[in-house]
Design a protein around this motif. Structure first.
Motif, PDB file in Angstrom:
ATOM      1  N   PRO A 223      38.200  45.331  54.685  1.00  0.00           N
ATOM      2  CA  PRO A 223      39.235  45.012  53.691  1.00  0.00           C
ATOM      3  C   PRO A 223      40.538  44.484  54.294  1.00  0.00           C
ATOM      4  CG  PRO A 223      38.135  47.054  53.100  1.00  0.00           C
ATOM      5  CD  PRO A 223      37.610  46.684  54.451  1.00  0.00           C
ATOM      6  N   ASN A 224      40.952  45.030  55.424  1.00  0.00           N
ATOM      7  CA  ASN A 224      42.212  44.548  56.017  1.00  0.00           C
ATOM      8  C   ASN A 224      42.123  43.086  56.430  1.00  0.00           C
ATOM      9  OD1 ASN A 224      43.716  46.850  55.663  1.00  0.00           O
ATOM     10  ND2 ASN A 224      43.182  47.712  57.660  1.00  0.00           N
ATOM     11  N   HIS A 225      40.937  42.668  56.864  1.00  0.00           N
ATOM     12  CA  HIS A 225      40.777  41.264  57.237  1.00  0.00           C
ATOM     13  C   HIS A 225      40.874  40.362  56.005  1.00  0.00           C
ATOM     14  CE1 HIS A 225      39.466  37.937  59.795  1.00  0.00           C
ATOM     15  NE2 HIS A 225      38.830  37.511  58.721  1.00  0.00           N
ATOM     16  N   VAL A 226      40.269  40.783  54.894  1.00  0.00           N
ATOM     17  CA  VAL A 226      40.356  39.996  53.655  1.00  0.00           C
ATOM     18  C   VAL A 226      41.805  39.931  53.191  1.00  0.00           C
ATOM     19  CG1 VAL A 226      39.612  39.831  51.256  1.00  0.00           C
ATOM     20  CG2 VAL A 226      37.991  40.574  53.010  1.00  0.00           C
ATOM     21  N   ARG A 227      42.524  41.056  53.291  1.00  0.00           N
ATOM     22  CA  ARG A 227      43.943  41.052  52.914  1.00  0.00           C
ATOM     23  C   ARG A 227      44.744  40.105  53.799  1.00  0.00           C
ATOM     24  NH1 ARG A 227      43.125  47.282  53.047  1.00  0.00           N
ATOM     25  NH2 ARG A 227      42.193  47.609  50.981  1.00  0.00           N
ATOM     26  N   ALA A 228      44.400  40.062  55.083  1.00  0.00           N
ATOM     27  CA  ALA A 228      45.086  39.139  55.993  1.00  0.00           C
ATOM     28  C   ALA A 228      44.803  37.692  55.613  1.00  0.00           C
ATOM     29  CB  ALA A 228      44.651  39.410  57.436  1.00  0.00           C
TER      30      ALA A 228
ATOM     31  N   VAL B 280      34.651  40.061  40.536  1.00  0.00           N
ATOM     32  CA  VAL B 280      35.414  38.847  40.808  1.00  0.00           C
ATOM     33  C   VAL B 280      35.942  38.863  42.241  1.00  0.00           C
ATOM     34  CG1 VAL B 280      37.572  37.642  40.254  1.00  0.00           C
ATOM     35  CG2 VAL B 280      36.020  38.333  38.415  1.00  0.00           C
ATOM     36  N   SER B 281      36.206  40.060  42.774  1.00  0.00           N
ATOM     37  CA  SER B 281      36.749  40.174  44.131  1.00  0.00           C
ATOM     38  C   SER B 281      35.770  39.699  45.201  1.00  0.00           C
ATOM     39  CB  SER B 281      37.158  41.621  44.422  1.00  0.00           C
ATOM     40  OG  SER B 281      36.019  42.465  44.474  1.00  0.00           O
ATOM     41  N   LYS B 282      34.500  39.503  44.850  1.00  0.00           N
ATOM     42  CA  LYS B 282      33.545  38.933  45.808  1.00  0.00           C
ATOM     43  C   LYS B 282      33.965  37.528  46.252  1.00  0.00           C
ATOM     44  CE  LYS B 282      29.363  41.487  44.387  1.00  0.00           C
ATOM     45  NZ  LYS B 282      29.920  42.509  43.492  1.00  0.00           N
ATOM     46  N   LEU B 283      34.758  36.857  45.440  1.00  0.00           N
ATOM     47  CA  LEU B 283      35.275  35.545  45.831  1.00  0.00           C
ATOM     48  C   LEU B 283      36.078  35.624  47.121  1.00  0.00           C
ATOM     49  CD1 LEU B 283      36.536  33.967  42.483  1.00  0.00           C
ATOM     50  CD2 LEU B 283      34.701  33.111  43.938  1.00  0.00           C
ATOM     51  N   TRP B 284      36.901  36.665  47.255  1.00  0.00           N
ATOM     52  CA  TRP B 284      37.768  36.765  48.431  1.00  0.00           C
ATOM     53  C   TRP B 284      36.957  37.090  49.677  1.00  0.00           C
ATOM     54  CZ3 TRP B 284      41.039  34.323  45.957  1.00  0.00           C
ATOM     55  CH2 TRP B 284      41.443  34.662  44.673  1.00  0.00           C
ATOM     56  N   VAL B 285      35.888  37.849  49.516  1.00  0.00           N
ATOM     57  CA  VAL B 285      34.999  38.110  50.650  1.00  0.00           C
ATOM     58  C   VAL B 285      34.354  36.801  51.099  1.00  0.00           C
ATOM     59  CG1 VAL B 285      32.952  39.348  51.447  1.00  0.00           C
ATOM     60  CG2 VAL B 285      34.586  40.484  49.922  1.00  0.00           C
ATOM     61  N   ALA B 286      33.835  36.043  50.129  1.00  0.00           N
ATOM     62  CA  ALA B 286      33.193  34.769  50.461  1.00  0.00           C
ATOM     63  C   ALA B 286      34.171  33.820  51.143  1.00  0.00           C
ATOM     64  CB  ALA B 286      32.622  34.125  49.201  1.00  0.00           C
TER      65      ALA B 286
ATOM     66  N   ASP C 273      42.042  47.173  42.970  1.00  0.00           N
ATOM     67  CA  ASP C 273      41.509  45.817  43.164  1.00  0.00           C
ATOM     68  C   ASP C 273      42.104  44.866  42.136  1.00  0.00           C
ATOM     69  OD1 ASP C 273      40.234  46.843  40.894  1.00  0.00           O
ATOM     70  OD2 ASP C 273      38.392  45.727  41.259  1.00  0.00           O
ATOM     71  N   GLY C 274      43.333  45.122  41.714  1.00  0.00           N
ATOM     72  CA  GLY C 274      43.914  44.371  40.614  1.00  0.00           C
ATOM     73  C   GLY C 274      44.247  42.929  40.949  1.00  0.00           C
ATOM     74  N   ALA C 275      44.223  42.096  39.922  1.00  0.00           N
ATOM     75  CA  ALA C 275      44.627  40.694  40.045  1.00  0.00           C
ATOM     76  C   ALA C 275      45.389  40.296  38.797  1.00  0.00           C
ATOM     77  CB  ALA C 275      43.418  39.782  40.223  1.00  0.00           C
ATOM     78  N   THR C 276      46.422  39.488  38.958  1.00  0.00           N
ATOM     79  CA  THR C 276      47.108  38.950  37.791  1.00  0.00           C
ATOM     80  C   THR C 276      46.379  37.682  37.342  1.00  0.00           C
ATOM     81  OG1 THR C 276      48.609  37.521  39.068  1.00  0.00           O
ATOM     82  CG2 THR C 276      49.312  39.793  38.681  1.00  0.00           C
ATOM     83  N   PRO C 277      46.314  37.431  36.043  1.00  0.00           N
ATOM     84  CA  PRO C 277      45.682  36.188  35.580  1.00  0.00           C
ATOM     85  C   PRO C 277      46.302  34.945  36.206  1.00  0.00           C
ATOM     86  CG  PRO C 277      45.984  37.696  33.750  1.00  0.00           C
ATOM     87  CD  PRO C 277      46.694  38.308  34.915  1.00  0.00           C
ATOM     88  N   ALA C 278      47.647  34.930  36.332  1.00  0.00           N
ATOM     89  CA  ALA C 278      48.305  33.765  36.918  1.00  0.00           C
ATOM     90  C   ALA C 278      47.900  33.581  38.375  1.00  0.00           C
ATOM     91  CB  ALA C 278      49.821  33.902  36.805  1.00  0.00           C
ATOM     92  N   GLY C 279      47.895  34.668  39.144  1.00  0.00           N
ATOM     93  CA  GLY C 279      47.522  34.572  40.550  1.00  0.00           C
ATOM     94  C   GLY C 279      46.098  34.088  40.731  1.00  0.00           C
TER      95      GLY C 279
ATOM     96  N   ALA D  82      49.139  34.840  45.822  1.00  0.00           N
ATOM     97  CA  ALA D  82      49.947  35.896  45.216  1.00  0.00           C
ATOM     98  C   ALA D  82      49.202  36.575  44.065  1.00  0.00           C
ATOM     99  CB  ALA D  82      51.259  35.309  44.710  1.00  0.00           C
ATOM    100  N   GLY D  83      49.592  37.811  43.779  1.00  0.00           N
ATOM    101  CA  GLY D  83      49.075  38.511  42.615  1.00  0.00           C
ATOM    102  C   GLY D  83      47.687  39.084  42.778  1.00  0.00           C
ATOM    103  N   ILE D  84      47.167  39.146  44.005  1.00  0.00           N
ATOM    104  CA  ILE D  84      45.806  39.626  44.235  1.00  0.00           C
ATOM    105  C   ILE D  84      45.835  40.837  45.153  1.00  0.00           C
ATOM    106  CG2 ILE D  84      43.493  39.060  45.059  1.00  0.00           C
ATOM    107  CD1 ILE D  84      44.355  37.371  42.665  1.00  0.00           C
ATOM    108  N   ARG D  85      45.213  41.927  44.722  1.00  0.00           N
ATOM    109  CA  ARG D  85      44.996  43.091  45.573  1.00  0.00           C
ATOM    110  C   ARG D  85      43.522  43.120  45.975  1.00  0.00           C
ATOM    111  NH1 ARG D  85      47.553  47.427  41.299  1.00  0.00           N
ATOM    112  NH2 ARG D  85      49.730  46.712  41.365  1.00  0.00           N
ATOM    113  N   PHE D  86      43.243  43.554  47.182  1.00  0.00           N
ATOM    114  CA  PHE D  86      41.849  43.725  47.582  1.00  0.00           C
ATOM    115  C   PHE D  86      41.600  45.196  47.838  1.00  0.00           C
ATOM    116  CE2 PHE D  86      38.072  43.764  50.184  1.00  0.00           C
ATOM    117  CZ  PHE D  86      37.262  42.884  49.481  1.00  0.00           C
ATOM    118  N   GLY D  87      40.573  45.735  47.189  1.00  0.00           N
ATOM    119  CA  GLY D  87      40.293  47.162  47.229  1.00  0.00           C
ATOM    120  C   GLY D  87      39.652  47.634  48.523  1.00  0.00           C
ATOM    121  N   PRO D  88      39.216  48.915  48.568  1.00  0.00           N
ATOM    122  CA  PRO D  88      38.693  49.516  49.789  1.00  0.00           C
ATOM    123  C   PRO D  88      37.204  49.311  50.011  1.00  0.00           C
ATOM    124  CG  PRO D  88      38.845  51.183  48.091  1.00  0.00           C
ATOM    125  CD  PRO D  88      39.368  49.906  47.477  1.00  0.00           C
ATOM    126  N   GLY D  89      36.554  48.534  49.159  1.00  0.00           N
ATOM    127  CA  GLY D  89      35.097  48.383  49.234  1.00  0.00           C
ATOM    128  C   GLY D  89      34.441  49.053  48.040  1.00  0.00           C
TER     129      GLY D  89
END
Length: 378
Positions: free
Chosen positions: A191-196, A113-119, A259-265, A204-211
């Motif tokens: 990863p730092n760019h995606v976090r930015a 699911v975290s591929k969404l944030w990369v895209a 790489d955790g995410a909350t359902p609400a976030g 809110a509620g989204i962590r992005f992992g190290p790859g």
């Protein structure tokens, strides 16, 4: 991993946007950069983080928020309580301020699911003129990752290949190709760019992992080394670990996923995507179109929707140990026939239930949403 965003009662619809055609697919130029190959140590080139998140003002979006979601909350609570496993569920209507579900604020493993944030980060770079959709990215054997990577055999056969950004994004989202996603990740800035980007959008509620490499190694109880990317070396090395080592590593990952995410976030971010708040109009259309053509998970959320409904979705599937499955997910922008949009997230942290039971639970969530919506609008 169907299309529409035009105007209906002031809303923005993905399918009508498709008529804008290929002209929007090649956007402003990138300027100078150096690619190199990325093995997780450094981005292929670094963007100015002060430029992350700049975008046009989102279009006006309207939604009917008069329907109270108490009945939907009750049904989602029942679904979560009856499922044998750790599941988080969230539904929110785009343009409204309510979110209903179960374990709304607990972090669950995202996996693919975290591929969404990369895209989204890549499309934001396109919007800001720092990348192009037709920009070629090279892939060599040193760039290969783990698990699902359809490009692997062509890379090994030819030694080096080049693919445009748009194709890699389509492969990452619709085929869940880990290598395609990883090359996009390190090209856009790591990863730092995606976090930015996430911070710039106040997601809110989204962590992005190290790859992919470091994430999957940690979840398996292994220390990453480049040799693990060759053939089935990763799977074989994992199989040699004592069972208690694997159990401890997987339990640690599920309890506090990097790489955790909350359902609400997750649901709220998808609703904002549908509103046009996260990306430009062209990039929002392209992303939703790509998600609508996803080949993964056809029997998850999408299968619970009645005719006339659409799901623009992305799946995730984590590692298994015996009968224990982790990170089995599906998230979606769901479009009702009347043009209403919903952000929907179903995230399974862990379960011993078979695949069919997991899929049926997800289908029951989307079916419950459709029933509630149709009762309120009939």
């Amino acid at each position: 991993m169907n299309d529409r965003l035009g105007s209906r009662r002031g809303q923005v619809h993905p399918r009508r946007w498709l008529a804008a055609g290929a002209a929007v697919l090649t956007l402003a130029g990138l300027g100078s950069y150096a690619f190199g190959t990325a093995t997780g140590g450094a981005p292929a080139f670094v963007l100015d983080l002060e430029e992350v998140g700049k975008r046009p003002t989102p279009p006006l979006f309207q939604a009917d928020c008069s329907a109270q979601p108490a009945a939907l909350q009750a049904e989602l609570s029942r679904i979560a309580a009856s499922f044998e496993g750790q599941v988080g569920i969230a539904v929110t209507k785009a343009g409204c301020d309510w979110t209903v579900g179960a374990r709304l604020d607990q972090h669950f493993p995202q996996q693919s699911v975290s591929k969404l944030w990369v895209a989204m980060s890549v499309l934001d770079a396109v919007d800001n003129g720092r990348m192009r959709l037709d920009q070629q990215i090279t892939i060599t054997p040193r760039d290969l990752t783990l698990f699902n990577q359809p490009l692997q055999w062509e890379v090994l056969d030819k030694g080096v290949i080049a693919r445009p950004v748009q194709m890699l994004m389509a492969n990452a989202l619709s085929l869940s190709d880990n290598t395609a996603n990883d090359r996009l990740l390190w090209t856009v800035g790591g990863p730092n760019h995606v976090r930015a980007f996430l911070k710039s959008r106040e997601i809110a509620g989204i962590r992005f992992g190290p790859g992919e490499r470091l994430l999957q190694s940690a979840a398996a109880g292994l220390t990453w080394s480049p040799e693990l990317a060759a053939g089935r070396n990763f799977e074989q090395a994992r199989a040699r670990l004592p069972k208690e080592v694997r159990e401890a590593a997987l339990a640690k990952y599920v309890a506090d996923p990097m790489d955790g995410a909350t359902p609400a976030g997750m649901a709220q971010a998808l609703a904002r995507l549908a509103k046009g708040e996260l990306l430009s109009e062209q990039s929002t259309k392209l992303l939703l179109d790509t998600m609508g053509k996803s080949r993964s998970g056809p029997m998850r959320l999408k299968a619970g929707l009645p005719p006339g409904w659409k799901a623009f979705h992305k799946t995730g599937t984590g590692q298994e140990l015996g009968s224990l499955a982790t990170g089995y997910n599906d998230v979606a922008v769901v479009e009702a026939p009347d043009g209403s949009y919903y952000g929907v997230a179903v995230l399974i942290g862990q379960t011993h239930q078979p695949i069919r039971a997991r899929m049926e639970m997800m289908q029951s969530v989307s079916a419950a949403l459709a029933r509630w919506h149709e009762l309120r609008t009939s």
